[in-house]
Motif scaffolding. Structure first.
Motif, PDB file in Angstrom:
ATOM      1  N   ASP A  44      -8.074   5.975   9.631  1.00  0.00           N
ATOM      2  CA  ASP A  44      -6.987   5.286   9.665  1.00  0.00           C
ATOM      3  C   ASP A  44      -6.629   5.163   8.169  1.00  0.00           C
ATOM      4  N   ILE A  45      -5.184   4.773   7.789  1.00  0.00           N
ATOM      5  CA  ILE A  45      -4.646   4.768   6.695  1.00  0.00           C
ATOM      6  C   ILE A  45      -5.007   3.686   6.013  1.00  0.00           C
ATOM      7  N   ASP A  46      -5.637   2.581   6.631  1.00  0.00           N
ATOM      8  CA  ASP A  46      -5.890   1.350   5.952  1.00  0.00           C
ATOM      9  C   ASP A  46      -7.487   1.618   5.531  1.00  0.00           C
ATOM     10  N   SER A  47      -8.130   2.548   5.916  1.00  0.00           N
ATOM     11  CA  SER A  47      -9.565   2.569   5.690  1.00  0.00           C
ATOM     12  C   SER A  47     -10.081   2.435   4.113  1.00  0.00           C
ATOM     13  N   GLU A  48     -11.243   2.056   4.061  1.00  0.00           N
ATOM     14  CA  GLU A  48     -11.931   2.000   2.565  1.00  0.00           C
ATOM     15  C   GLU A  48     -12.263   3.094   2.089  1.00  0.00           C
TER      16      GLU A  48
ATOM     17  N   LYS B  79       0.033   6.599  10.966  1.00  0.00           N
ATOM     18  CA  LYS B  79      -1.186   5.725  11.480  1.00  0.00           C
ATOM     19  C   LYS B  79      -2.479   6.515  10.698  1.00  0.00           C
ATOM     20  N   HIS B  80      -2.498   7.692  10.432  1.00  0.00           N
ATOM     21  CA  HIS B  80      -3.888   8.470   9.969  1.00  0.00           C
ATOM     22  C   HIS B  80      -3.615   9.233   8.880  1.00  0.00           C
ATOM     23  N   TYR B  81      -4.684   9.479   8.253  1.00  0.00           N
ATOM     24  CA  TYR B  81      -4.958  10.690   7.254  1.00  0.00           C
ATOM     25  C   TYR B  81      -5.756  11.684   8.165  1.00  0.00           C
TER      26      TYR B  81
ATOM     27  N   THR C 206       5.565  11.170   7.142  1.00  0.00           N
ATOM     28  CA  THR C 206       5.003   9.902   7.921  1.00  0.00           C
ATOM     29  C   THR C 206       5.278   9.942   9.364  1.00  0.00           C
TER      30      THR C 206
ATOM     31  N   MET D 253       0.859  -1.225  -0.051  1.00  0.00           N
ATOM     32  CA  MET D 253      -0.049  -0.046  -0.037  1.00  0.00           C
ATOM     33  C   MET D 253       0.866   1.191  -0.086  1.00  0.00           C
ATOM     34  N   LYS D 254       0.635   2.041  -0.871  1.00  0.00           N
ATOM     35  CA  LYS D 254       1.321   3.447  -1.006  1.00  0.00           C
ATOM     36  C   LYS D 254       0.619   4.519  -0.324  1.00  0.00           C
ATOM     37  N   LEU D 255       1.458   5.332   0.641  1.00  0.00           N
ATOM     38  CA  LEU D 255       0.703   6.469   1.288  1.00  0.00           C
ATOM     39  C   LEU D 255       0.386   7.530   0.540  1.00  0.00           C
TER      40      LEU D 255
END
Length: 175
Positions: A41-45, A26-28, A58, A1-3
């Protein structure tokens, strides 16, 4: 996953369209058109509308600040927590001029106490710098140390404000 970088545009299923305004590990932090600022969360949909690159921090300022505070607490004795005596909490210091035509000045006693403890901390740092100096001879160190001790003595008036006796100012002891 790319930020995603700051200024990336996204479409979130719950919050709608928004722009990334900060990135932590960890968050946007996203400012949404209809919902304002939200932290997700960074990994949210979510759907990426337009990705911005090369603008990613970061480690957030909060993370850096928290780390710095912990380091200072660990390696510095200046960060001692000093509490004001309970009877002074929420009080105020009133300065009344002798000339009654002039206005008095009120200062929250907590603010005044903070300034007093900062003076004490700065005197302690000065003491450390004098004692560790390679440019001063022993007599100069002793002379400067006496000035600091006298300064502590001048500040003993404020000892009534300290909750703990061992944190109070101590001047030259009479022998």
């Amino acid at each position: 996953m790319k930020l995603l970088g700051i200024s990336s545009r996204i479409n979130h299923p719950e919050y709608g369209k928004g722009v990334v305004t900060n990135v932590t590990s960890k968050h946007y932090w996203v400012t949404f058109i209809d919902n304002g600022l939200e932290t997700i969360d960074i990994d949210s949909e979510f759907e990426v509308i337009e990705a911005a690159e090369d603008d990613v921090d970061t480690v957030s300022f909060f993370d850096v600040e928290s780390s710095l505070v912990e380091i200072l607490k660990k390696y510095s004795d200046v960060s001692e927590v000093v509490h004001i005596a309970d009877k002074w909490k929420g009080g105020k210091l009133i300065l009344e001029p002798g000339d009654t035509s002039l206005q008095s000045k009120e200062v929250p006693i907590d603010s005044f106490f903070h300034k007093i403890t900062m003076v004490r901390d700065r005197l302690r740092v000065m003491e450390q710098k004098i004692n560790s100096s390679k440019n001063l001879d022993e007599q100069e160190k002793i002379d400067l140390q006496q000035y600091i001790t006298r300064s502590y003595g001048s500040l003993t008036t404020f000892n009534v404000m300290f909750k703990l006796k061992d944190q109070q100012f101590k001047g030259q002891s009479s022998k």
